[in-house]
Enzyme design. Sequence first.
Site, PDB file in Angstrom:
ATOM      1  N   GLY A 239     -78.300-143.996 -43.268  1.00  6.63           N
ATOM      2  CA  GLY A 239     -77.899-142.796 -43.989  1.00  6.63           C
ATOM      3  C   GLY A 239     -76.571-142.187 -43.626  1.00  6.63           C
ATOM      4  O   GLY A 239     -76.089-141.293 -44.330  1.00  6.63           O
ATOM      5  N   GLU A 275     -81.122-148.325 -39.138  1.00  9.34           N
ATOM      6  CA  GLU A 275     -81.027-149.129 -40.363  1.00  9.34           C
ATOM      7  C   GLU A 275     -79.768-148.775 -41.149  1.00  9.34           C
ATOM      8  O   GLU A 275     -79.848-148.349 -42.297  1.00  9.34           O
ATOM      9  CB  GLU A 275     -82.263-148.867 -41.236  1.00  9.34           C
ATOM     10  CG  GLU A 275     -83.589-149.127 -40.540  1.00  9.34           C
ATOM     11  CD  GLU A 275     -84.799-148.568 -41.307  1.00  9.34           C
ATOM     12  OE1 GLU A 275     -84.612-147.809 -42.282  1.00  9.34           O
ATOM     13  OE2 GLU A 275     -85.926-148.897 -40.926  1.00  9.34           O
ATOM     14  N   ARG A 278     -74.665-148.592 -45.710  1.00  3.58           N
ATOM     15  CA  ARG A 278     -73.364-148.184 -46.236  1.00  3.58           C
ATOM     16  C   ARG A 278     -72.285-148.138 -45.148  1.00  3.58           C
ATOM     17  O   ARG A 278     -71.155-148.568 -45.364  1.00  3.58           O
ATOM     18  CB  ARG A 278     -73.524-146.785 -46.848  1.00  3.58           C
ATOM     19  CG  ARG A 278     -72.346-146.267 -47.614  1.00  3.58           C
ATOM     20  CD  ARG A 278     -72.581-144.802 -48.002  1.00  3.58           C
ATOM     21  NE  ARG A 278     -73.870-144.604 -48.628  1.00  3.58           N
ATOM     22  CZ  ARG A 278     -74.105-144.732 -49.941  1.00  3.58           C
ATOM     23  NH1 ARG A 278     -73.126-145.027 -50.755  1.00  3.58           N
ATOM     24  NH2 ARG A 278     -75.311-144.539 -50.436  1.00  3.58           N
ATOM     25  N   TYR A 318     -74.625-142.175 -59.843  1.00  5.41           N
ATOM     26  CA  TYR A 318     -74.629-140.993 -58.964  1.00  5.41           C
ATOM     27  C   TYR A 318     -73.390-140.130 -59.127  1.00  5.41           C
ATOM     28  O   TYR A 318     -73.150-139.262 -58.279  1.00  5.41           O
ATOM     29  CB  TYR A 318     -74.615-141.384 -57.487  1.00  5.41           C
ATOM     30  CG  TYR A 318     -75.502-142.478 -57.004  1.00  5.41           C
ATOM     31  CD1 TYR A 318     -76.877-142.465 -57.240  1.00  5.41           C
ATOM     32  CD2 TYR A 318     -74.970-143.506 -56.226  1.00  5.41           C
ATOM     33  CE1 TYR A 318     -77.669-143.472 -56.735  1.00  5.41           C
ATOM     34  CE2 TYR A 318     -75.779-144.506 -55.711  1.00  5.41           C
ATOM     35  CZ  TYR A 318     -77.130-144.485 -55.968  1.00  5.41           C
ATOM     36  OH  TYR A 318     -77.922-145.466 -55.441  1.00  5.41           O
ATOM     37  N   CYS A 346     -70.441-150.815 -73.378  1.00 12.53           N
ATOM     38  CA  CYS A 346     -70.668-149.855 -74.463  1.00 12.53           C
ATOM     39  C   CYS A 346     -71.618-148.742 -74.033  1.00 12.53           C
ATOM     40  O   CYS A 346     -72.780-148.677 -74.469  1.00 12.53           O
ATOM     41  CB  CYS A 346     -71.186-150.583 -75.690  1.00 12.53           C
ATOM     42  SG  CYS A 346     -69.973-151.769 -76.259  1.00 12.53           S
ATOM     43  N   TYR A 375     -73.867-151.271 -51.998  1.00 13.37           N
ATOM     44  CA  TYR A 375     -74.455-150.837 -53.271  1.00 13.37           C
ATOM     45  C   TYR A 375     -73.515-151.156 -54.438  1.00 13.37           C
ATOM     46  O   TYR A 375     -73.446-150.405 -55.410  1.00 13.37           O
ATOM     47  CB  TYR A 375     -74.831-149.346 -53.221  1.00 13.37           C
ATOM     48  CG  TYR A 375     -75.708-149.025 -52.031  1.00 13.37           C
ATOM     49  CD1 TYR A 375     -77.041-149.432 -52.023  1.00 13.37           C
ATOM     50  CD2 TYR A 375     -75.202-148.390 -50.901  1.00 13.37           C
ATOM     51  CE1 TYR A 375     -77.837-149.194 -50.911  1.00 13.37           C
ATOM     52  CE2 TYR A 375     -75.994-148.151 -49.783  1.00 13.37           C
ATOM     53  CZ  TYR A 375     -77.316-148.550 -49.800  1.00 13.37           C
ATOM     54  OH  TYR A 375     -78.106-148.318 -48.705  1.00 13.37           O
TER      55      TYR A 375
HETATM   56  C1  PLP Z   1     -81.370-147.367 -48.170  1.00 17.39           C
HETATM   57  C2  PLP Z   1     -82.051-147.330 -46.873  1.00 17.39           C
HETATM   58  C3  PLP Z   1     -81.313-147.483 -45.687  1.00 17.39           C
HETATM   59  C4  PLP Z   1     -79.818-147.607 -45.647  1.00 17.39           C
HETATM   60  O1  PLP Z   1     -79.174-146.440 -46.012  1.00 17.39           O
HETATM   61  P1  PLP Z   1     -77.583-146.306 -45.817  1.00 17.39           P
HETATM   62  O2  PLP Z   1     -77.262-144.979 -46.367  1.00 17.39           O
HETATM   63  O3  PLP Z   1     -76.962-147.412 -46.604  1.00 17.39           O
HETATM   64  O4  PLP Z   1     -77.302-146.412 -44.372  1.00 17.39           O
HETATM   65  C5  PLP Z   1     -82.022-147.512 -44.497  1.00 17.39           C
HETATM   66  N1  PLP Z   1     -83.376-147.378 -44.465  1.00 17.39           N
HETATM   67  C6  PLP Z   1     -84.105-147.234 -45.591  1.00 17.39           C
HETATM   68  C7  PLP Z   1     -85.572-147.108 -45.485  1.00 17.39           C
HETATM   69  C8  PLP Z   1     -83.469-147.201 -46.832  1.00 17.39           C
HETATM   70  O5  PLP Z   1     -84.195-147.019 -47.933  1.00 17.39           O
END
Ligand code: PLP
Length: 432
Positions: A239, A275, A278, A318, A346, A375
């Site tokens: 995130g 995790e 981005r 978004y 289109c 993404y």
């Molecule tokens: C999408 C997602 C991520 C990655 O999010 P980023 O913003 O790309 O770091 C990590 N964990 C889970 C469960 C996700 O759904």
Amino acid sequence: MDHFVYREGRLHAEEVPIDTIAERVATPVYVYSSATLERHFRVFDAALAPLDRLTCFAVKANANRSVLATLARLGAGADVVSGGELGRALAAGIAPERIVFSGVGKTRAEMAQAMEAGIFQFNVESTAELVALDAVARAFGSPAPVALRINPDVESGTHEKIATGRRDTKFGIPWDEAMAAFALARRLPGIAVQGVDVHIGSQLTRLEPFATAFTRVAGLVHELRAAGHAIRTLDLGGGLGIPYDREGEEPPSPAEYGAMVHRLAEPLDCLLITEPGRLIAGNAGVLLSRVVHVKEAAGRRFIILDAGMNDLLRPALYGARHEIVPVVEPVADAPRTPADVVGPVCETADRFARDVPLPPLEAGDLVVLRSAGAYGASMASTYNGRDLVPEVLVRGREMAVVRERRDWRHFLSFEPPAPWLDLDKNAPEGSQ
Ligand SMILES: *Cc1c(COP(=O)(O)O)cnc(C)c1O
């Protein structure tokens, strides 16, 4: 910091002039920089040192096998959200014991696939899923390693379509049901609880929502241990945001994020799982495109590209902004006039930018949309009968096509006509 810079007036990806990629592969095409991917992974991972940790790249951000393999060589694990992503991660050489499986809708078939592979952890998002996984694991003959994803009910301050930490989203087990869910998990013979998981959203540009959520989760770990649960893993999700354009917010650095995580996680003495998606891949890729037409209408200047929303969906989905820069460096005093940069699809939503000041551009000129490595290609489609966009990975002076372009002939090749339509005699030239 990335490795897409002008040298002698031409934009390069590391040592490769980007116009040579357009000549060899045609446009549109995604271009990734290995050095940038590696740098981002190392910086993020180092920010969490010396905690005992497993840094799992979120495969949904960029699922290309060569991108995954580049990260795997640095020790990255994978966070997958489908059986397809699990297959891709394994095919990229990521060991199953470095893979966690997230997502609210894992099917029994996907659970069985992951049990078979021997993944490190299932991040379970509901009691319904817990019960289903219990059954799958018992049939399999060994318990499933589980963390429960808890929804900490925090405002993450990001775009509503990528906020996942509020209790009215579909994600995670509601905060006030957490203890009961862990108690249920302990009673299920097919479930081996090992941890707690949280992920509050994507493209976060402030530290506070993370700190709030992680503080709550740390409290929960203490409470769970007091109730006799052996909590060994703490998964804090992804995130952390990236800067997309000059006007956008400047997100916290990995070092600031790492210091905060360290402060909260260290006393818990868990294996720390993260995790990031981005943050690793976003600025490691650009979408290279050619101007097809320049159109003046109703007092506006439209730059029409050969890339569209099917290739890069984020602006349409978004309202995301990607900086757009010409491949030939504009002269220092080039006039900049407002333009709308659009694709050929289109749909009115097929617009990458509105009223952005751009130097003069003509049909045939090349541009890149920056920060498109996450993404981007992973969300691409063939809408409007368009080609599936190819991907190129650069490493120093080398470049490789790591996903080939696929056109309509390929897609027709697995659309067998209904037999009663007698279509074969109309088979198009070049299709099989
Ligand atoms: C999408 C997602 C991520 C990655 O999010 P980023 O913003 O790309 O770091 C990590 N964990 C889970 C469960 C996700 O759904």
